[in-house]
Design a protein around this motif. Structure first.
Motif, PDB file in Angstrom:
ATOM      1  N   TYR B   5       0.833  -1.196   0.000  1.00  0.00           N
ATOM      2  CA  TYR B   5       0.000   0.000   0.000  1.00  0.00           C
ATOM      3  C   TYR B   5       0.870   1.249   0.000  1.00  0.00           C
ATOM      4  N   ASP B   6       0.278   2.347  -0.419  1.00  0.00           N
ATOM      5  CA  ASP B   6       0.984   3.620  -0.255  1.00  0.00           C
ATOM      6  C   ASP B   6       1.052   3.974   1.227  1.00  0.00           C
ATOM      7  N   ALA B   7      -0.024   3.655   1.924  1.00  0.00           N
ATOM      8  CA  ALA B   7      -0.039   3.963   3.356  1.00  0.00           C
ATOM      9  C   ALA B   7      -0.929   2.973   4.100  1.00  0.00           C
ATOM     10  N   VAL B   8      -0.532   2.600   5.299  1.00  0.00           N
ATOM     11  CA  VAL B   8      -1.461   1.886   6.168  1.00  0.00           C
ATOM     12  C   VAL B   8      -1.753   2.779   7.369  1.00  0.00           C
ATOM     13  N   VAL B   9      -2.981   2.655   7.863  1.00  0.00           N
ATOM     14  CA  VAL B   9      -3.402   3.407   9.030  1.00  0.00           C
ATOM     15  C   VAL B   9      -3.648   2.405  10.149  1.00  0.00           C
ATOM     16  N   VAL B  10      -2.976   2.597  11.266  1.00  0.00           N
ATOM     17  CA  VAL B  10      -3.129   1.687  12.389  1.00  0.00           C
ATOM     18  C   VAL B  10      -4.181   2.247  13.339  1.00  0.00           C
ATOM     19  N   GLY B  11      -5.308   1.557  13.446  1.00  0.00           N
ATOM     20  CA  GLY B  11      -6.369   2.018  14.340  1.00  0.00           C
ATOM     21  C   GLY B  11      -7.545   2.557  13.535  1.00  0.00           C
ATOM     22  N   GLY B  12      -8.706   1.933  13.710  1.00  0.00           N
ATOM     23  CA  GLY B  12      -9.888   2.323  12.938  1.00  0.00           C
ATOM     24  C   GLY B  12     -10.887   3.116  13.739  1.00  0.00           C
ATOM     25  N   GLY B  13     -10.409   3.998  14.584  1.00  0.00           N
ATOM     26  CA  GLY B  13     -11.300   4.969  15.233  1.00  0.00           C
ATOM     27  C   GLY B  13     -11.629   6.075  14.249  1.00  0.00           C
ATOM     28  N   HIS B  14     -12.346   7.094  14.702  1.00  0.00           N
ATOM     29  CA  HIS B  14     -12.759   8.108  13.733  1.00  0.00           C
ATOM     30  C   HIS B  14     -11.559   8.822  13.116  1.00  0.00           C
ATOM     31  N   ASN B  15     -10.498   9.027  13.895  1.00  0.00           N
ATOM     32  CA  ASN B  15      -9.327   9.696  13.321  1.00  0.00           C
ATOM     33  C   ASN B  15      -8.634   8.837  12.275  1.00  0.00           C
ATOM     34  N   GLY B  16      -8.545   7.539  12.551  1.00  0.00           N
ATOM     35  CA  GLY B  16      -7.946   6.633  11.575  1.00  0.00           C
ATOM     36  C   GLY B  16      -8.747   6.638  10.280  1.00  0.00           C
ATOM     37  N   LEU B  17     -10.068   6.608  10.414  1.00  0.00           N
ATOM     38  CA  LEU B  17     -10.923   6.591   9.227  1.00  0.00           C
ATOM     39  C   LEU B  17     -10.811   7.884   8.435  1.00  0.00           C
ATOM     40  N   VAL B  18     -10.773   8.993   9.158  1.00  0.00           N
ATOM     41  CA  VAL B  18     -10.647  10.284   8.472  1.00  0.00           C
ATOM     42  C   VAL B  18      -9.305  10.356   7.750  1.00  0.00           C
ATOM     43  N   ALA B  19      -8.254   9.884   8.426  1.00  0.00           N
ATOM     44  CA  ALA B  19      -6.926   9.902   7.790  1.00  0.00           C
ATOM     45  C   ALA B  19      -6.956   9.065   6.519  1.00  0.00           C
ATOM     46  N   ALA B  20      -7.550   7.872   6.614  1.00  0.00           N
ATOM     47  CA  ALA B  20      -7.587   6.977   5.460  1.00  0.00           C
ATOM     48  C   ALA B  20      -8.386   7.602   4.319  1.00  0.00           C
ATOM     49  N   ALA B  21      -9.541   8.184   4.644  1.00  0.00           N
ATOM     50  CA  ALA B  21     -10.372   8.782   3.608  1.00  0.00           C
ATOM     51  C   ALA B  21      -9.636   9.950   2.949  1.00  0.00           C
ATOM     52  N   THR B  22      -8.923  10.726   3.761  1.00  0.00           N
ATOM     53  CA  THR B  22      -8.186  11.872   3.221  1.00  0.00           C
ATOM     54  C   THR B  22      -7.097  11.401   2.254  1.00  0.00           C
ATOM     55  N   LEU B  23      -6.406  10.324   2.638  1.00  0.00           N
ATOM     56  CA  LEU B  23      -5.351   9.790   1.762  1.00  0.00           C
ATOM     57  C   LEU B  23      -5.957   9.185   0.496  1.00  0.00           C
ATOM     58  N   ALA B  24      -7.044   8.440   0.663  1.00  0.00           N
ATOM     59  CA  ALA B  24      -7.663   7.766  -0.476  1.00  0.00           C
ATOM     60  C   ALA B  24      -8.193   8.795  -1.474  1.00  0.00           C
ATOM     61  N   ARG B  25      -8.713   9.861  -0.921  1.00  0.00           N
ATOM     62  CA  ARG B  25      -9.259  10.911  -1.777  1.00  0.00           C
ATOM     63  C   ARG B  25      -8.160  11.518  -2.655  1.00  0.00           C
ATOM     64  N   ALA B  26      -6.929  11.494  -2.153  1.00  0.00           N
ATOM     65  CA  ALA B  26      -5.809  12.027  -2.940  1.00  0.00           C
ATOM     66  C   ALA B  26      -5.240  10.956  -3.874  1.00  0.00           C
ATOM     67  N   GLY B  27      -5.949   9.836  -3.961  1.00  0.00           N
ATOM     68  CA  GLY B  27      -5.528   8.817  -4.918  1.00  0.00           C
ATOM     69  C   GLY B  27      -4.518   7.819  -4.372  1.00  0.00           C
ATOM     70  N   ARG B  28      -4.334   7.829  -3.060  1.00  0.00           N
ATOM     71  CA  ARG B  28      -3.363   6.897  -2.483  1.00  0.00           C
ATOM     72  C   ARG B  28      -4.042   5.570  -2.168  1.00  0.00           C
ATOM     73  N   ARG B  29      -3.285   4.498  -2.301  1.00  0.00           N
ATOM     74  CA  ARG B  29      -3.815   3.186  -1.904  1.00  0.00           C
ATOM     75  C   ARG B  29      -3.579   3.042  -0.411  1.00  0.00           C
ATOM     76  N   VAL B  30      -4.646   2.841   0.289  1.00  0.00           N
ATOM     77  CA  VAL B  30      -4.513   2.881   1.751  1.00  0.00           C
ATOM     78  C   VAL B  30      -5.338   1.771   2.391  1.00  0.00           C
ATOM     79  N   CYS B  31      -4.836   1.284   3.511  1.00  0.00           N
ATOM     80  CA  CYS B  31      -5.515   0.207   4.230  1.00  0.00           C
ATOM     81  C   CYS B  31      -5.572   0.560   5.719  1.00  0.00           C
ATOM     82  N   VAL B  32      -6.753   0.400   6.315  1.00  0.00           N
ATOM     83  CA  VAL B  32      -6.909   0.643   7.750  1.00  0.00           C
ATOM     84  C   VAL B  32      -6.901  -0.697   8.473  1.00  0.00           C
ATOM     85  N   LEU B  33      -6.133  -0.782   9.550  1.00  0.00           N
ATOM     86  CA  LEU B  33      -6.072  -2.012  10.329  1.00  0.00           C
ATOM     87  C   LEU B  33      -6.571  -1.759  11.740  1.00  0.00           C
ATOM     88  N   GLU B  34      -7.666  -2.401  12.094  1.00  0.00           N
ATOM     89  CA  GLU B  34      -8.251  -2.207  13.416  1.00  0.00           C
ATOM     90  C   GLU B  34      -8.138  -3.509  14.211  1.00  0.00           C
TER      91      GLU B  34
END
Lengths: 545, 526
Positions: B5-34
């Motif tokens: 992935y371009d980025a992984v986000v550790v933790g699927g709380g609201h901040n993790g989700l917002v971070a992931a959505a922000t990255l994905a919106r910029a076209g990055r491949r991202v995965c959230v791990l909760e």
């Protein structure tokens, strides 16, 4: 026939700040009168003889903060001021342990290692931080507070000075400084040390004189406020004024009188006279009236404005601001004449730290609990005290073989709770005595024979401090040292340059920047401001240079 | 080895989700791990034994970042439909006060004697809070070593924006802001109001979740922080779960992969650069960047303290996070008749904080590891407003109970937990008599339970005390305030980062933007 007279300036109150301001005004060529309500001068920097043969520094009791620039400039040693440094201090516990805060670094390190090897290492880091913060703040003490909201060139200059100093720290150090200024002394010590006793010993300076607990944010600054002084250039060191704290006031008074100034005691301010928005003089309690275009009040801002200035002369929002200025009584004192040196069985024989400040608080928890009692309007069950026996170093304080002990007590409320009501009137002689017994019980932890040694004891609750010295609520700083009342907010936002809405009326005591302690900086800074406003700034040396 | 992935986000709380959505919106491949089986962290819901949804920890929205809403395309309405709740300041004497849109009246409809003073104070705090909110949508200002260089100047940007808004305040307001911003809630409130439920409720809002009483300097800042978006509180229909579901849907639709039950045990670092994560089951996921939404200390441990200088380790270890808020969730078979409080008011945000003095007094025991005997409580009965909250009938009451220690003397034994429930119920009973008789199921979550469920140190919902010495330039700690966290490519995106906690989303968004800027710069250099 009452007395009248005309002066260039009148100073209301002969405390150390009033006298300092008076010296500088007189030396700048203003005919200056100092009026004092008591029959003696000194305010809270006094030496009193309340039992024959003994001298009490019965309010302030140790000296360090007095700015050396002022001591030198006014040549106070020539007028009898001699500051004798004392070494270290110590804390005692109920189970017979002690911590000696030795002045000698090697000895202190050994002592710290005895309590915790880790703390001995941490102490290096701790003392470096404190010293760095002291160095940062000291240059600001003899300058007016920078005011970020003023566009006046002089204020912009002060702001530029602050920004330059802050930027000079670098981002990392600036971050540490921000943290230090906003932290509680409890958290700060917890970050460094593990020994409860070491922490308790070091924490005291963070709460002395305040209505805050060791875990209240901002108390690390209060600690700094007690450490930023020096004795003969040794930053953070403390000493005794030989002959008691009155020696400071007496030297200032002598310097003032030698310069041609006049001091009048025995009658306090009845009213500050105002005409058409300008101060015109003072009416005193004995009927005398003196005229002057400048009145510098050494009284705290609440007393000056709310008690002695006609309300009609002041704008409503200024009055509101003064009304909400927080001056909270939180300390009491015992002054004890001892007929011999008390024994400290837990201390090593001949320990040098017994000549320093002694405490019987064992943990930060205990100190915080003492604060909780105060919040409820009671004196602390387990009070913190700062106890010294200056006669060990200064033989002028007591007859040969006898001793004088000063015990500063934290916390004692001004409005004491009794039968469901909080009132200063609840400080009856019986309750005062009861508080003293609580303190003596605790002193027995360190010296079991203390009660047998007492020849005479003076007990001072916040109420007595207020009545005698004139400090509102008996607060030793003339106002809490919290963020909302420091720097450009002290004493009133927009009036941090010692001025008031009444032209010619100035606040020159500890209510003004940089605040309390026997420092004399507010008095000197105020004199400079007054002289600047009348176009005579050139007549006063630049102490900050 | 699975996908890169371009980025992984550790933790699927609201901040993790917002971070992931922000990255994905910029076209990055991202995965959230909760780690847990459901997304949401502090905002995740639960269920009572009968299946009725339970607002487990967080229960109201008041601080969602408009920048987040805007960028993720939610519009001003937010991710879910909400209902604004009035605040009801409960009075044990029965003189309840209702606050709507910053204006108080007595619950029986008569005017409140201090309405005008309250309005003035609250409006001022909201105004000042709005000013501080300017700082929330960018990394905190930082003084650079070299003020002269352009990057250094840019870091002062947010401060300049604040300065601009600050200038627009009137002169009196400017002075007042500088006087009270570092002050304590006790003084600022009692300078304007007499002590009672109205003043007490404001004090309670200043210290909710904090290890501090209203007398502590810095509590005015936390009050402004809370009031930054106008001071209202909104109940999300469908509960906080619905908010999380909406954020998760948005992240997914933007292309992010979301995995639950995936516990990250290590952030892999090579050549002082984060290059992926390892999961508890041994799986390794490679990534160009790792954004960690856990608390700062845990984030450091994932990468390994060896990658931090000793000062940073020491500072992170010393970051204060002592949670003082417990949760009591009650399943009710009906509501008690409370004289003076009709269903409309009972459905409000109920605050039990009889006076500023009593809020301070409630704080005292927690300092010594004891539970407050007269706790301060914020309670909501969502089922009065939201039909989805109790689909099988009856009602649900969700209460934040303060002050409760994270590590009480004697530990959290079963008896201690029962005692906490009883103390909280008894306190609620003073204002809502007859409540206890209606309880059919109760769940008590101590700060220690909240830590176990979410990983928040001390169970502190801001991942670290929101006090002056841990804010802005020094949040989480001095030298690490701008989301870059130790090795290159490793970022902190949780509540421990600037601007802090609450269901706000700003730390997640800001951290993602810093990561994006770094990635873009890296690509340009390559």
């Amino acid at each position: 026939m009452s007395e009248h007279g005309r002066y260039d300036a009148i100073v209301a109150g002969a405390g150390h700040n009033g006298l300092t301001a008076a010296c500088y005004l007189q030396k700048a060529g203003l005919r200056t009168l100092v009026v004092e309500k008591n029959d003696w001068i000194g305010g809270a920097a006094v030496s009193r003889s309340l039992t024959p043969g003994w001298t009490y520094s019965n309010c302030s009791y140790v000296c360090s903060l007095l700015r050396r620039e002022i001591v030198r400039d006014l040549d106070l040693p020539r007028f009898g001021l001699q500051v004798i440094p004392y070494e270290g201090g110590g804390s005692f516990t109920r189970d017979g342990r002690h911590f000696g805060y030795y002045a000698d670094p090697a000895q202190l390190r050994r002592e710290l290692r005895r309590h915790s090897p880790r703390d001995a290492d941490a102490y290096q880091r701790y003392s470096r931080t404190i010293l760095r913060q002291c160095r940062f703040i000291r240059p600001f003490l003899l300058r007016p507070a920078p005011d970020p909201l003023s566009a006046r060139p002089r204020d912009l200059g002060e702001l530029a000075f602050l920004l330059k100093r802050a930027h000079g720290l670098g981002s990392r150090e600036l971050g540490e400084t921000i943290r230090f200024w906003t932290a509680s002394i409890g958290d700060f010590l917890d970050e460094h040390f593990e020994s409860d006793l070491v922490k308790a010993h070091l924490a005291g300076s963070g709460i002395i004189g305040t209505g805050l607990g060791v875990y209240s944010p901002g108390t690390a600054y209060v600690l700094l406020h007690h450490y930023m002084g020096d004795v003969d250039g040794a930053i953070g060191a403390w000493g005794f004024a030989r002959g008691g704290m009155g020696a400071i006031s007496n030297a200032l008074a002598a310097a003032f009188e030698e310069a041609g100034g006049t001091i009048r005691t025995g009658a306090g301010v009845e009213e500050i006279l105002v005409d058409d928005g300008k101060v015109t003089g003072l009416a005193l309690s004995d009927g005398a009236e003196f005229r002057a275009p400048i009145v510098a009040s050494n009284m705290d801002v609440k007393r000056t404005i709310l008690r002695h200035t006609p309300r009609a002369a002041l704008p409503e929002d200024y009055l509101r601001a003064v009304e909400r200025f927080k001056i909270r009584g939180s300390s009491a004192k015992l002054n004890i004449a001892l007929d011999g040196m008390p024994e400290f069985p837990a201390a090593p024989p001949g320990a040098s730290f017994l000549r320093g400040d002694l405490h019987c608080s064992e943990s930060l928890r205990e100190l915080e609990r003492a604060y909780d009692d105060w919040k409820r309007g009671r004196w602390s069950d387990e009070p913190y005290f700062d106890m010294l026996i200056p006669s060990q170093i200064d033989p002028t304080m007591a007859p040969p073989g006898k001793h004088m002990m000063t015990v500063f007590i934290q916390y004692a409320p001004y409005e004491l709770e009794a039968e469901g009501l909080r009132a200063a009137g609840n400080w009856t002689p019986e309750r005062r005595q009861a508080m003293a017994e609580t303190v003596l019980d605790k002193i027995e932890v360190a010296c079991p024979d203390i009660r047998r040694r007492i020849h005479h004891m003076e007990i001072r609750s916040p109420k007595e401090l207020e009545d005698e010295v004139g400090l509102t609520e008996g607060n030793i700083f003339q106002g809490e040292l919290t963020f909302d009342q420091l720097l450009f907010n002290r004493p009133v936002p927009g009036y941090a340059r010692y001025d008031t809405p009444v032209k010619g009326l100035y606040i020159v005591g500890s209510s003004a920047h940089p605040g309390g302690g026997v420092m004399a900086a507010p008095g000197a800074n105020a004199a400079r401001e007054i002289l600047h406003r009348i176009g005579r700034a050139g007549n006063m040396p630049d102490l900050a240079a | 080895m699975s996908a890169r992935y371009d980025a992984v986000v550790v933790g699927g709380g609201h901040n993790g989700l917002v971070a992931a959505a922000t990255l994905a919106r910029a076209g990055r491949r991202v995965c959230v791990l909760e780690r847990a089986d459901r997304l949401g962290g502090m905002a995740a819901g639960g269920a009572f034994p009968d299946g009725t949804p339970m607002p487990r920890i967080a229960h109201l929205l008041y601080n969602l970042s408009p920048a987040v809403l805007n960028e993720l395309g939610f519009g001003a309405g937010g991710p879910v439909e909400t209902r604004a709740l009035p605040t009801v300041c409960l009075d044990p004497e029965g003189r309840h006060v209702v606050v709507r849109d910053g204006s108080p009246v007595l619950a029986d409809g008569r005017p409140h004697p201090e309405a005008e003073a309250y309005r003035r104070l609250a409006a001022r705090l909201v105004r000042f809070g709005g000013l501080l909110a300017r700082l929330a949508d960018a990394p905190p200002p930082q003084v650079s070593e070299r003020l002269a260089d352009l990057a250094g100047m840019r870091r002062l940007g947010p401060l300049a924006a604040l300065g601009w808004d600050f200038r627009k305040l009137g002169r009196g307001d400017r002075r007042e802001f500088l006087r009270i911003v570092l002050s304590n809630a006790h003084d600022v409130i009692l300078d304007e109001l007499s002590d009672g439920p109205l003043a007490g409720s404001l004090a309670a809002d200043a210290v909710r979740g904090a290890w501090a009483g209203p007398r502590a300097p810095g509590t005015v800042f936390s009050l402004m922080y809370r009031l930054a978006r106008g001071g209202g509180a909104a109940l999300p229909l469908g509960g906080m779960d619905a908010v999380i579901a909406a954020l998760a849907d948005r992240a997914r639709s933007l292309g992010a992969a979301l995995r639950t039950g995936a516990e990250v045990t290590e952030v892999r670092v090579e050549g002082d650069r984060a290059c992926g994560v390892r999961l508890a089951d041994g799986e390794e996921i490679a990534a160009g960047a790792v954004l960690v939404a856990t608390a700062p200390g845990a984030a450091m441990r994932l990468a390994g303290p060896a990658h931090y200088d000793i000062e940073a380790v020491r500072r992170l270890r010393n970051m204060r996070a002592k949670g003082t808020a417990a949760k009591l969730n009650l399943r009710l078979d009906g509501l008690p008749e409370v004289p003076g409080l009709g269903p409309e008011l009972l459905g409000g945000r109920l605050l039990l904080a009889p006076s500023v003095e009593q809020v301070e007094r409630a704080f005292d025991p927690v300092k010594y590891g004891r539970v407050s005997e007269a706790p301060v409580i914020e309670a909501v009965i969502p089922s009065l407003t939201d039909p989805q909250a109790a689909p099988h009938g009856g009602h649900v009451l969700s209460a934040i109970v303060q002050y409760v220690p994270h590590a009480p003397e004697g530990g959290w034994t079963g008896a201690a937990r029962d005692r906490l429930r009883d103390v909280a119920l008894a306190a609620l009973e003073t204002a809502l008599p007859g409540l206890s008789a209606r309880v059919t199921a109760a769940e008590t979550l101590t700060p220690s339970d909240i830590e176990a469920a979410t990983g928040a140190p001390g169970g502190h919902w801001h991942h670290g005390e929101l006090s002056l010495d841990q804010l802005l330039t020094v949040r989480p700690v001095n030298g690490m305030a701008r989301y870059r966290f130790g090795p290159a490519g490793h970022y902190l995106c949780g509540a421990g980062a600037h601007p802090g906690g609450d269901v706000m989303g700003a730390p997640g968004r800001n951290a993602a933007r810093v990561a994006l800027a770094d990635a873009t710069a890296g690509e340009a250099a390559a």
